[in-house]
Design an enzyme around this catalytic site. Sequence first.
Site, PDB file in Angstrom:
ATOM      1  N   ASP A 298      -1.145  -8.323  -5.675  1.00 30.29           N
ATOM      2  CA  ASP A 298      -2.262  -8.301  -4.737  1.00 30.29           C
ATOM      3  C   ASP A 298      -1.782  -9.025  -3.482  1.00 30.29           C
ATOM      4  OD1 ASP A 298      -4.503  -8.618  -3.233  1.00 30.29           O
ATOM      5  OD2 ASP A 298      -5.798  -9.246  -4.885  1.00 30.29           O
TER       6      ASP A 298
ATOM      7  N   SER B 100       0.041   4.957  -2.221  1.00 28.88           N
ATOM      8  CA  SER B 100      -0.994   5.977  -2.002  1.00 28.88           C
ATOM      9  C   SER B 100      -1.106   6.300  -0.513  1.00 28.88           C
ATOM     10  CB  SER B 100      -2.333   5.442  -2.527  1.00 28.88           C
ATOM     11  OG  SER B 100      -3.404   6.280  -2.136  1.00 28.88           O
ATOM     12  N   GLY B 101      -1.619   7.475  -0.223  1.00 28.09           N
ATOM     13  CA  GLY B 101      -2.011   7.836   1.151  1.00 28.09           C
ATOM     14  C   GLY B 101      -0.922   7.674   2.201  1.00 28.09           C
TER      15      GLY B 101
ATOM     16  N   ARG C 246      -1.598  -2.540  -6.534  1.00 25.71           N
ATOM     17  CA  ARG C 246      -2.138  -3.316  -7.664  1.00 25.71           C
ATOM     18  C   ARG C 246      -2.338  -2.464  -8.909  1.00 25.71           C
ATOM     19  NH1 ARG C 246      -7.298  -4.670  -4.422  1.00 25.71           N
ATOM     20  NH2 ARG C 246      -6.795  -2.477  -4.105  1.00 25.71           N
TER      21      ARG C 246
ATOM     22  N   SER D 268      -3.983  -1.019  11.730  1.00 28.83           N
ATOM     23  CA  SER D 268      -5.397  -1.213  12.075  1.00 28.83           C
ATOM     24  C   SER D 268      -6.066   0.134  11.915  1.00 28.83           C
ATOM     25  CB  SER D 268      -5.523  -1.775  13.489  1.00 28.83           C
ATOM     26  OG  SER D 268      -6.865  -1.939  13.846  1.00 28.83           O
TER      27      SER D 268
ATOM     28  N   LYS E 256     -10.492  -4.881  10.981  1.00 25.17           N
ATOM     29  CA  LYS E 256      -9.387  -4.196  11.650  1.00 25.17           C
ATOM     30  C   LYS E 256      -9.179  -4.715  13.078  1.00 25.17           C
ATOM     31  CE  LYS E 256      -7.857  -1.270   8.500  1.00 25.17           C
ATOM     32  NZ  LYS E 256      -6.499  -1.458   7.919  1.00 25.17           N
TER      33      LYS E 256
ATOM     34  N   GLY F  39       0.830  -1.206   0.000  1.00 27.42           N
ATOM     35  CA  GLY F  39       0.000   0.000   0.000  1.00 27.42           C
ATOM     36  C   GLY F  39       0.863   1.253   0.000  1.00 27.42           C
TER      37      GLY F  39
ATOM     38  N   TYR G  26     -16.039  -3.111   8.048  1.00 22.76           N
ATOM     39  CA  TYR G  26     -14.653  -2.634   8.188  1.00 22.76           C
ATOM     40  C   TYR G  26     -14.068  -2.931   9.577  1.00 22.76           C
ATOM     41  CZ  TYR G  26     -10.976   0.968   8.668  1.00 22.76           C
ATOM     42  OH  TYR G  26      -9.810   1.638   8.909  1.00 22.76           O
TER      43      TYR G  26
HETATM   44  N1  LIG Z   1      -7.429   7.157   5.704  1.00 24.43           N
HETATM   45  C1  LIG Z   1      -7.966   6.895   6.878  1.00 24.43           C
HETATM   46  O1  LIG Z   1      -8.778   7.660   7.375  1.00 24.43           O
HETATM   47  C2  LIG Z   1      -7.572   5.654   7.633  1.00 24.43           C
HETATM   48  C3  LIG Z   1      -7.972   5.556   8.972  1.00 24.43           C
HETATM   49  C4  LIG Z   1      -7.627   4.407   9.694  1.00 24.43           C
HETATM   50  C5  LIG Z   1      -6.907   3.383   9.078  1.00 24.43           C
HETATM   51  N2  LIG Z   1      -6.535   3.513   7.773  1.00 24.43           N
HETATM   52  C6  LIG Z   1      -5.790   2.397   7.148  1.00 24.43           C
HETATM   53  O2  LIG Z   1      -4.519   2.871   6.714  1.00 24.43           O
HETATM   54  C7  LIG Z   1      -4.125   2.152   5.551  1.00 24.43           C
HETATM   55  C8  LIG Z   1      -3.829   3.132   4.430  1.00 24.43           C
HETATM   56  O3  LIG Z   1      -4.984   3.883   4.177  1.00 24.43           O
HETATM   57  P1  LIG Z   1      -5.057   5.083   3.126  1.00 24.43           P
HETATM   58  O4  LIG Z   1      -6.213   5.914   3.502  1.00 24.43           O
HETATM   59  O5  LIG Z   1      -3.713   5.691   2.995  1.00 24.43           O
HETATM   60  O6  LIG Z   1      -5.463   4.246   1.816  1.00 24.43           O
HETATM   61  P2  LIG Z   1      -5.342   4.541   0.249  1.00 24.43           P
HETATM   62  O7  LIG Z   1      -4.990   5.959  -0.049  1.00 24.43           O
HETATM   63  O8  LIG Z   1      -6.581   3.989  -0.356  1.00 24.43           O
HETATM   64  O9  LIG Z   1      -4.127   3.604  -0.139  1.00 24.43           O
HETATM   65  C9  LIG Z   1      -4.254   2.225  -0.006  1.00 24.43           C
HETATM   66  C10 LIG Z   1      -3.039   1.579  -0.614  1.00 24.43           C
HETATM   67  O10 LIG Z   1      -3.126   0.161  -0.462  1.00 24.43           O
HETATM   68  C11 LIG Z   1      -2.968  -0.469  -1.726  1.00 24.43           C
HETATM   69  N3  LIG Z   1      -3.712  -1.713  -1.674  1.00 24.43           N
HETATM   70  C12 LIG Z   1      -4.980  -1.914  -1.245  1.00 24.43           C
HETATM   71  N4  LIG Z   1      -5.302  -3.211  -1.307  1.00 24.43           N
HETATM   72  C13 LIG Z   1      -4.206  -3.848  -1.781  1.00 24.43           C
HETATM   73  C14 LIG Z   1      -3.925  -5.208  -2.069  1.00 24.43           C
HETATM   74  N5  LIG Z   1      -4.825  -6.184  -1.869  1.00 24.43           N
HETATM   75  N6  LIG Z   1      -2.696  -5.520  -2.558  1.00 24.43           N
HETATM   76  C15 LIG Z   1      -1.767  -4.558  -2.752  1.00 24.43           C
HETATM   77  N7  LIG Z   1      -1.990  -3.266  -2.494  1.00 24.43           N
HETATM   78  C16 LIG Z   1      -3.202  -2.911  -2.022  1.00 24.43           C
HETATM   79  C17 LIG Z   1      -3.479   0.586  -2.712  1.00 24.43           C
HETATM   80  O11 LIG Z   1      -2.961   0.425  -3.999  1.00 24.43           O
HETATM   81  P3  LIG Z   1      -3.848  -0.248  -5.212  1.00 24.43           P
HETATM   82  O12 LIG Z   1      -5.219   0.307  -5.112  1.00 24.43           O
HETATM   83  O13 LIG Z   1      -3.082   0.166  -6.419  1.00 24.43           O
HETATM   84  O14 LIG Z   1      -3.788  -1.690  -4.941  1.00 24.43           O
HETATM   85  C18 LIG Z   1      -2.897   1.840  -2.093  1.00 24.43           C
HETATM   86  O15 LIG Z   1      -1.513   1.947  -2.373  1.00 24.43           O
HETATM   87  C19 LIG Z   1      -5.276   1.193   5.233  1.00 24.43           C
HETATM   88  O16 LIG Z   1      -5.017  -0.052   5.808  1.00 24.43           O
HETATM   89  C20 LIG Z   1      -6.453   1.853   5.910  1.00 24.43           C
HETATM   90  O17 LIG Z   1      -7.462   0.924   6.241  1.00 24.43           O
HETATM   91  C21 LIG Z   1      -6.843   4.630   7.037  1.00 24.43           C
END
Ligand SMILES: NC(=O)c1ccc[n+]([C@@H]2O[C@H](COP(=O)([O-])OP(=O)(O)OC[C@H]3O[C@@H](n4cnc5c(N)ncnc54)[C@H](OP(=O)(O)O)[C@@H]3O)[C@@H](O)[C@H]2O)c1
Length: 317
Positions: free
Chosen positions: A91, A39-40, A61, A169, A187, A36, A183
């Site tokens: 993946d 992104s983000g 992915r 998480s 987590k 991951g 969700y």
């Molecule tokens: N943003 C929030 O508010 C928040 C709050 C609490 C926890 N989190 C957790 O923090 C983590 C990052 O979140 P984010 O908001 O930064 O997410 P994001 O911007 O959607 O980025 C998610 C990343 O994970 C990759 N990804 C997802 N599923 C995958 C898979 N099966 N295999 C390989 N790569 C995969 C995506 O790339 P591809 O799509 O290209 O695969 C992307 O690089 C996540 O686990 C999320 O649940 C986020």
Amino acid sequence: MLIVVLLLCLSIFLLHRKVSQEAKLLLKGEHVLITGGTSGIGLEFAKLCVLHGCYVTVVGRNATRLEEALQTLRKFSKRVGGREPAGYLFDVAEANSCENLFAQAEQKQGPVFLLICCAGSCIPGYFEDLDPKVFESQMRSNYFSAVYPVQSAFKRMKDRRRGHIVLTSSIGGLLGVFGYSAYSPSKFAVRGLAEVLYQECLPFNVGVSLVCPPDTKTPGFDEENKCKPRETLRLSQGAGLFSAEQVAKEAFKDIIYRRFLISIGLQGKMLVNVCSGFGPQVSLFQLLSMPLMRGICFFVQRQQEQIIKDEHLRRRA
Ligand SMILES: NC(=O)c1ccc[n+]([C@@H]2O[C@H](COP(=O)([O-])OP(=O)(O)OC[C@H]3O[C@@H](n4cnc5c(N)ncnc54)[C@H](OP(=O)(O)O)[C@@H]3O)[C@@H](O)[C@H]2O)c1
Ligand SMILES: *[C@@H]1O[C@H](CO)[C@@H](O)[C@H](O)[C@H]1NC(C)=O
């Protein structure tokens, strides 16, 4: 009696500080693999690691996203004269993919010292409206996407007697929140995995951290907001919205000190404290503040219940 308690707290605190200082991770020249990382929050971790002189591998992915992330990371690595970051399309919720991934990534960047599992997604909605398939896909996206890369990493780290594993998480992985019936449990599962791994890694000098971010402005968060119930929006407003950069930066500091349970911001830190349960590592702050925080939670919960009732009336009207 009070003095005894205070002395006990102080000794735990000093011991804890000593342990965390001794165990500080030295990351320069080490291979960090970030699922991951395209992104983000994951991408922000990748930038920090590049700036720390790590050999970085990011995994996602989507090819476009991977290419864009690599471009950004290359700029960062040029700035510090670091090694070219690597990227792979896999993946990570597939067990076989992870073995291939680790074989390829280690050939290029050397043995993985730090694994950061950041892959994940969030699909909110009213429980009765969610397609049954969503419950499975969320487990895949958040839980299995952590299990498989950790398995590949752990057996390698165990043989080398060194390494650190970071799982992601969420605040929603510590407490149930309206609208997160698919969700949150996925987590919670990640948290359970982290507590088990902490013990299983202990004899091998391999550490585990569990990051529980609050709401963070990322592409994934914007996606999640498109189908978020109003209740969920209102309930999460109290804890604020953070930038991905801030979340990664604060968490990174705690990871370097090998802290187990990590969150960001005042509310986040209070919540991980009050939800720390039987988890490893205790701090003086935690011991002393627990009763007060449990008290505050009671009032927050009353407020939350009121929001849910209000929204119910609003929808019926
Ligand atoms: N943003 C929030 O508010 C928040 C709050 C609490 C926890 N989190 C957790 O923090 C983590 C990052 O979140 P984010 O908001 O930064 O997410 P994001 O911007 O959607 O980025 C998610 C990343 O994970 C990759 N990804 C997802 N599923 C995958 C898979 N099966 N295999 C390989 N790569 C995969 C995506 O790339 P591809 O799509 O290209 O695969 C992307 O690089 C996540 O686990 C999320 O649940 C986020
Ligand atoms: C891949 O990422 C790009 C850039 O973020 C986005 O425009 C595109 O919709 C994504 N493709 C898929 C299949 O998700």
